[in-house]
Motif scaffolding. Structure first.
Motif, PDB file in Angstrom:
ATOM      1  N   VAL A  51       0.836  -1.206   0.000  1.00  0.00           N
ATOM      2  CA  VAL A  51       0.000   0.000   0.000  1.00  0.00           C
ATOM      3  C   VAL A  51       0.866   1.248   0.000  1.00  0.00           C
ATOM      4  O   VAL A  51       0.647   2.176  -0.789  1.00  0.00           O
ATOM      5  N   GLU A  55       1.052   3.953  -3.023  1.00  0.00           N
ATOM      6  CA  GLU A  55       0.706   5.355  -2.762  1.00  0.00           C
ATOM      7  C   GLU A  55       1.843   6.292  -3.161  1.00  0.00           C
ATOM      8  O   GLU A  55       1.602   7.320  -3.805  1.00  0.00           O
ATOM      9  N   LEU A  75      -5.218   2.461  -6.818  1.00  0.00           N
ATOM     10  CA  LEU A  75      -5.537   3.355  -5.700  1.00  0.00           C
ATOM     11  C   LEU A  75      -7.003   3.233  -5.298  1.00  0.00           C
ATOM     12  O   LEU A  75      -7.341   3.306  -4.116  1.00  0.00           O
ATOM     13  N   ILE A  78      -7.303   0.222  -3.103  1.00  0.00           N
ATOM     14  CA  ILE A  78      -6.802   0.550  -1.763  1.00  0.00           C
ATOM     15  C   ILE A  78      -7.841   1.333  -0.977  1.00  0.00           C
ATOM     16  O   ILE A  78      -8.069   1.077   0.209  1.00  0.00           O
TER      17      ILE A  78
END
Length: 140
Positions: A51, A55, A75, A78
Protein backbone atom coordinates in the motif's frame (compact mmCIF):
# COMPACT_ATOMS: atom_id res chain seq x y z
CA UNK A 1 -6.92 23.74 -24.48
CA UNK A 2 -10.18 22.19 -23.38
CA UNK A 3 -11.73 23.02 -20.01
CA UNK A 4 -12.57 19.37 -19.36
CA UNK A 5 -8.96 18.22 -19.85
CA UNK A 6 -7.63 20.99 -17.60
CA UNK A 7 -10.14 19.97 -14.92
CA UNK A 8 -9.10 16.31 -15.22
CA UNK A 9 -5.45 17.38 -15.02
CA UNK A 10 -6.16 19.23 -11.78
CA UNK A 11 -7.88 16.16 -10.31
CA UNK A 12 -4.95 13.97 -11.38
CA UNK A 13 -2.38 16.29 -9.79
CA UNK A 14 -4.25 16.69 -6.50
CA UNK A 15 -4.98 12.99 -6.13
CA UNK A 16 -1.35 12.26 -6.97
CA UNK A 17 -0.10 14.68 -4.33
CA UNK A 18 -2.57 13.33 -1.74
CA UNK A 19 -1.57 9.71 -2.23
CA UNK A 20 2.13 10.52 -2.42
CA UNK A 21 1.98 12.33 0.92
CA UNK A 22 -0.05 9.54 2.58
CA UNK A 23 2.40 6.91 1.34
CA UNK A 24 5.43 9.00 2.27
CA UNK A 25 4.14 9.39 5.82
CA UNK A 26 3.76 5.61 6.11
CA UNK A 27 7.46 5.17 5.34
CA UNK A 28 8.59 8.24 7.27
CA UNK A 29 6.84 7.04 10.42
CA UNK A 30 8.36 3.60 10.00
CA UNK A 31 6.66 1.23 7.61
CA UNK A 32 7.12 -1.48 10.23
CA UNK A 33 4.82 0.49 12.53
CA UNK A 34 2.25 0.66 9.75
CA UNK A 35 2.63 -3.08 9.16
CA UNK A 36 2.05 -3.66 12.89
CA UNK A 37 -1.06 -1.51 12.81
CA UNK A 38 -2.32 -3.40 9.75
CA UNK A 39 -1.88 -6.68 11.65
CA UNK A 40 -3.68 -5.24 14.70
CA UNK A 41 -6.79 -4.67 12.58
CA UNK A 42 -6.62 -8.06 10.86
CA UNK A 43 -4.78 -7.14 7.64
CA UNK A 44 -1.56 -8.99 6.78
CA UNK A 45 1.36 -6.73 7.70
CA UNK A 46 3.16 -7.18 4.38
CA UNK A 47 0.31 -5.33 2.68
CA UNK A 48 1.50 -2.13 4.41
CA UNK A 49 4.59 -2.22 2.20
CA UNK A 50 2.47 -2.74 -0.91
CA UNK A 51 0.00 0.00 0.00
CA UNK A 52 2.76 2.45 0.92
CA UNK A 53 4.67 1.74 -2.28
CA UNK A 54 1.57 2.07 -4.47
CA UNK A 55 0.71 5.36 -2.76
CA UNK A 56 4.22 6.83 -3.14
CA UNK A 57 5.04 5.50 -6.61
CA UNK A 58 1.45 5.82 -7.81
CA UNK A 59 1.24 9.38 -6.50
CA UNK A 60 4.37 10.34 -8.44
CA UNK A 61 3.07 8.52 -11.52
CA UNK A 62 -0.22 10.43 -11.36
CA UNK A 63 1.58 13.75 -10.99
CA UNK A 64 3.60 12.87 -14.10
CA UNK A 65 0.63 11.40 -15.93
CA UNK A 66 2.25 7.99 -16.27
CA UNK A 67 -0.05 4.96 -16.22
CA UNK A 68 -2.95 7.05 -14.96
CA UNK A 69 -5.64 4.45 -15.61
CA UNK A 70 -3.81 1.51 -14.03
CA UNK A 71 -2.45 3.50 -11.08
CA UNK A 72 -5.89 4.99 -10.41
CA UNK A 73 -7.47 1.51 -10.45
CA UNK A 74 -4.92 0.30 -7.87
CA UNK A 75 -5.54 3.35 -5.70
CA UNK A 76 -9.30 2.82 -5.96
CA UNK A 77 -8.86 -0.75 -4.69
CA UNK A 78 -6.80 0.55 -1.76
CA UNK A 79 -9.52 3.09 -0.94
CA UNK A 80 -12.24 0.43 -0.99
CA UNK A 81 -10.15 -1.57 1.48
CA UNK A 82 -9.55 1.48 3.69
CA UNK A 83 -13.22 2.38 3.76
CA UNK A 84 -14.52 -1.12 4.40
CA UNK A 85 -11.85 -2.31 6.83
CA UNK A 86 -11.00 0.87 8.74
CA UNK A 87 -13.46 3.72 8.31
CA UNK A 88 -16.97 2.40 7.70
CA UNK A 89 -17.56 1.65 11.39
CA UNK A 90 -17.11 5.32 12.40
CA UNK A 91 -19.49 6.60 9.73
CA UNK A 92 -19.31 9.18 6.98
CA UNK A 93 -18.19 12.08 9.18
CA UNK A 94 -16.57 10.04 11.94
CA UNK A 95 -16.55 10.75 15.64
CA UNK A 96 -14.66 13.07 17.97
CA UNK A 97 -11.94 10.40 18.21
CA UNK A 98 -11.74 9.22 14.61
CA UNK A 99 -12.22 10.67 11.15
CA UNK A 100 -14.91 9.27 8.89
CA UNK A 101 -14.68 7.97 5.38
CA UNK A 102 -15.81 11.11 3.50
CA UNK A 103 -12.31 11.95 2.21
CA UNK A 104 -11.61 8.30 1.40
CA UNK A 105 -14.85 8.11 -0.55
CA UNK A 106 -13.98 11.28 -2.46
CA UNK A 107 -10.53 9.92 -3.35
CA UNK A 108 -12.15 6.62 -4.38
CA UNK A 109 -14.59 8.34 -6.73
CA UNK A 110 -11.87 10.51 -8.29
CA UNK A 111 -9.60 7.46 -8.70
CA UNK A 112 -12.44 5.60 -10.45
CA UNK A 113 -13.05 8.63 -12.68
CA UNK A 114 -9.36 8.79 -13.65
CA UNK A 115 -9.27 5.03 -14.19
CA UNK A 116 -12.21 5.21 -16.59
CA UNK A 117 -11.31 8.46 -18.36
CA UNK A 118 -7.53 8.78 -18.12
CA UNK A 119 -5.85 12.15 -18.33
CA UNK A 120 -4.14 13.31 -21.51
CA UNK A 121 -3.09 16.89 -20.91
CA UNK A 122 0.47 17.42 -19.63
CA UNK A 123 0.90 13.67 -19.22
CA UNK A 124 3.97 11.54 -19.92
CA UNK A 125 1.63 8.87 -21.33
CA UNK A 126 0.48 11.27 -24.02
CA UNK A 127 4.07 12.10 -24.99
CA UNK A 128 4.80 8.38 -25.35
CA UNK A 129 1.62 7.79 -27.39
CA UNK A 130 2.40 10.72 -29.68
CA UNK A 131 6.01 9.55 -30.13
CA UNK A 132 4.83 6.02 -31.00
CA UNK A 133 2.34 7.40 -33.52
CA UNK A 134 5.04 9.58 -35.04
CA UNK A 135 7.44 6.63 -35.30
CA UNK A 136 4.79 4.37 -36.86
CA UNK A 137 3.89 7.05 -39.41
CA UNK A 138 7.56 7.40 -40.45
CA UNK A 139 7.82 3.66 -40.97
CA UNK A 140 5.11 3.59 -43.63
Amino acid sequence: MKKKEISIFLLRIMVGISFFVHGFVKFQGGIGNTAGWFESIGIPGFLAYFVGAVEVIGGIALILGLGTRVVSALLAIIMVGAILKVKISVGFLGTAESVGYELDLLLLVIAIFLSVNGSKIWAVDQVIVNKNKENSNHGQ
